[in-house]
Write an enzyme that holds these catalytic residues in place. Structure first.
Site, PDB file in Angstrom:
ATOM      1  CG  HIS A  35       5.829   6.968   8.634  1.00 43.02           C
ATOM      2  ND1 HIS A  35       6.252   5.913   9.391  1.00 43.02           N
ATOM      3  CD2 HIS A  35       5.030   6.433   7.672  1.00 43.02           C
ATOM      4  CE1 HIS A  35       5.732   4.794   8.917  1.00 43.02           C
ATOM      5  NE2 HIS A  35       4.990   5.075   7.870  1.00 43.02           N
TER       6      HIS A  35
ATOM      7  CG  HIS B 263      -0.200   0.252   2.512  1.00 45.29           C
ATOM      8  ND1 HIS B 263       0.455  -0.750   3.188  1.00 45.29           N
ATOM      9  CD2 HIS B 263      -0.003   1.383   3.249  1.00 45.29           C
ATOM     10  CE1 HIS B 263       1.015  -0.255   4.280  1.00 45.29           C
ATOM     11  NE2 HIS B 263       0.762   1.037   4.339  1.00 45.29           N
TER      12      HIS B 263
ATOM     13  CG  ASP C  29       1.954   4.968   4.794  1.00 51.59           C
ATOM     14  OD1 ASP C  29       1.040   4.137   4.687  1.00 51.59           O
ATOM     15  OD2 ASP C  29       2.856   4.897   5.665  1.00 51.59           O
TER      16      ASP C  29
ATOM     17  CG  HIS D  31      -0.550   7.725   7.282  1.00 52.49           C
ATOM     18  ND1 HIS D  31      -1.676   7.386   8.001  1.00 52.49           N
ATOM     19  CD2 HIS D  31       0.342   6.703   7.479  1.00 52.49           C
ATOM     20  CE1 HIS D  31      -1.467   6.218   8.609  1.00 52.49           C
ATOM     21  NE2 HIS D  31      -0.268   5.795   8.309  1.00 52.49           N
TER      22      HIS D  31
END
Ligand SMILES: *[C@@H]1O[C@H](CO)[C@@H](O)[C@H](O)[C@H]1NC(C)=O
Ligand SMILES: *[C@@H]1O[C@H](CO)[C@@H](O)[C@H](O)[C@H]1NC(C)=O
Ligand SMILES: *[C@@H]1O[C@H](CO)[C@@H](O)[C@H](O)[C@H]1NC(C)=O
Ligand SMILES: *[C@@H]1O[C@H](CO)[C@@H](O)[C@H](O)[C@H]1NC(C)=O
Length: 516
Positions: free
Chosen positions: A456, A325, A327, A331
């Site tokens: 992230h 998937h 992000d 997110h």
């Protein structure tokens, strides 16, 4: 903003983030996909798209968090019909060889005829007339039937003929069963796409055109967007559906590539000395997630004969963040790109693969540093601008064993152990290099023991999307391949299931790959 020359993208985006020429050859890229949201057109009787469990808020530690679950029938919006949809024992979604999902595009425009007749049925003669002008429908092509109905999207009354659930009121053009029969008997296309809700016309009761095409393993793509932006011949189309285990179809991201004829370099395409690698895990009940997320599930599964024909169809329910998937930056980073904000051009580019597997093998909590990237650059040259940068930890070999892949098969996230990107490594990348996305063959770009997800945040703060649980990274060379990483196009999404394919020069790679 459907059609954009890469140079135009450069101008538009250059004040948002550094953008560089993406694909070899500098082609035009057309996103032929309608966005999924609550207004997306589905078959009237099927479950429509819905985002559930929407979280958009600060967490207790003060960081932003967005994530949701999604659900909807397989057959709505821009989607694939797998052969099993109307043909027993034929390919289901995950069975379809990835090379059948791409090919040269042939566009048959019947819009002058449909304009006068919403129930128009496209005949064999329409295709024969087309061939007189444009030559034989090429083997291995994706044949697009352009009815002109795309201009009505998303107005249900105009597009479907009704905004009720009464299917007797459906009126839109389609492909005549005899036209379909002529195609499968005489021509070798991989798929037929249409800019209406169905390849059978609205008034069809037995869906004979579906039955004929699908029985011959010819795929169907419905609700195809922006068909009017494609030339009659000469484009190449990639139609990458999410990879549903035993699915009867599913949401697809379709892109058309129009070569820049002034540039001798060519984008990888079928039949051009490329091998294609499917870098995507199948979504099914073995798909791995971070503990606490909603697992992938097929609901309302129907696989049986009706009175008149065989039919398969189900409802998809999943987190945006499971299996292979994307992000989206939003997110963890407020006001950054959501899924449908990301220009599709930025998700297609040269790949750089940084292999840290010898270090990760010795330390499940290994954090990839700026030095690892610098050492890689000494051997392979600078990480290319506009590339998709993949971190290969070797964890792919553990999939789908939860204990080995995640470090735990419990829901206790303190027990997660797998390698990831050091926050300083992520910061070095965004400050010094111009990649468009970062991918990894683990469940998260932050290592298992992370509690604040700083890698992230560093990437998202710079609008760099992340791809997780990327499969088959061991089949890509360090440099020289091209990757398309196409997520489901969810409006306001924080990510979404993605189909990732890599293209490798035949000379460079081993015989285990699919030969285009
Ligand atoms: C967002 O979180 C705060 C506390 O951090 C809470 O007071 C608020 O109700 C939350 N808002 C929503 C819409 O959940
Ligand atoms: C659906 O539409 C048809 C055609 O107008 C009509 O005959 C039929 O009664 C309608 N069915 C329902 C359930 O409304
Ligand atoms: C399939 O349909 C037949 C009737 O056509 C029915 O007898 C049978 O129970 C159905 N099977 C399932 C699994 O629903
Ligand atoms: C989760 O694992 C940690 C580390 O072993 C342990 O300290 C903690 O008690 C566990 N939590 C639960 C709820 O079991």
């Amino acid at each position: 903003m459907g059609i954009l020359h890469v140079a135009t993208v450069f101008v538009i985006l250059s004040f948002m983030a550094p953008v560089h020429s993406v694909l070899p050859g500098n082609p035009l890229v057309i996103d032929m996909t309608h966005t999924f949201d609550e207004n997306t057109i589905y078959w009237p009787t099927l479950r429509h798209f819905k985002m559930t469990g929407v979280l958009r808020n600060y967490t207790v530690d003060g960081t932003w968090r967005e994530e949701s679950d999604i659900e909807g029938a397989e057959h709505g919006g821009t989607h694939l019909d797998a052969p099993a949809h109307f043909s027993k024992n034929k390919w289901r979604s995950h069975d379809i060889p990835v090379k059948r999902l791409m090919g040269p595009a042939a566009v048959a425009d019947v819009s002058p005829k449909t304009a006068a007749d919403a129930d128009y049925l496209v005949t064999a003669e329409d295709f024969q007339l087309w061939e007189e002008k444009h030559g034989k429908i090429p083997d291995g092509c994706l044949l697009f039937v352009k009815t002109g109905w795309g201009k009505f999207w998303p107005n249900k009354l105009l597009y479907l003929g009704t905004d009720t659930r009464n299917t007797s009121l459906l009126h839109f053009p389609g492909l005549h069963p005899d036209g379909a029969r002529w195609l499968v008997q005489n021509r070798g296309m991989h798929a037929v796409g249409i800019d209406t809700a169905s390849i059978d016309y609205g008034q069809s009761k037995k869906y004979e055109t579906h039955q004929i095409l699908l029985a011959h393993n010819v795929l169907a793509f419905e609700n195809v967007a922006n068909m009017d932006k494609l030339p009659t011949t000469g484009a190449t189309v990639y139609a990458l559906p999410i990879k549903i285990g035993d699915g009867s179809g599913g949401p697809v991201r379709i892109v058309g590539i129009i070569e820049n004829t002034k540039n001798p370099v060519r984008t990888p395409r079928p039949g051009q000395g490329q091998q294609v690698i499917d870098m995507t895990y199948t979504l099914d009940d073995t798909t791995l997630y971070r503990p606490g997320r909603k697992p992938f599930r097929l609901a309302d599964v129907f696989r049986n004969y009706t009175g008149e024909y065989y039919y398969e169809g189900s409802v998809i329910q999943t987190t945006e963040h499971g299996g292979t998937h994307m992000d989206a930056p939003v997110h963890f980073s407020k006001n950054k790109w959501k899924t449908d904000d990301i220009p599709v051009e930025r998700l297609m580019g040269p790949a750089a693969v940084v292999d840290v597997s010898p270090k990760a093998a010795a330390d499940a909590d290994y954090l990839v540093t700026a030095e690892d990237f610098q050492l890689w650059e000494e051997k392979h040259g600078k990480i290319p601008d506009g590339c998709l940068l993949f971190v290969k930890t070797g964890w792919g070999k553990f999939w789908p064993d939860e204990l080995l892949y995640l470090g735990t098969d419990t829901r206790n996230t303190s027990l997660l152990h797998f390698p990831g990107l050091h926050p300083d490594g992520a910061r070095w990348l965004v400050q010094n290099r111009g990649m468009h996305a970062v991918g990894i063959d683990t469940a998260s770009i932050d290592y298992g023991q992370s509690t604040v997800y700083e890698a992230h945040q560093a990437l998202f703060g710079n609008n760099i999307p992340v791809f997780e649980n990327v499969a088959n990274l061991d089949q890509l060379p360090a440099v020289g391949s091209v990757v398309f990483a196409l997520p489901m196009k969810i409006r306001g999404g924080s990510g979404g299931p993605a189909r990732i394919v890599g293209f490798v020069n035949k000379q460079e790679y081993s015989p285990t790959h699919v030969d285009l």
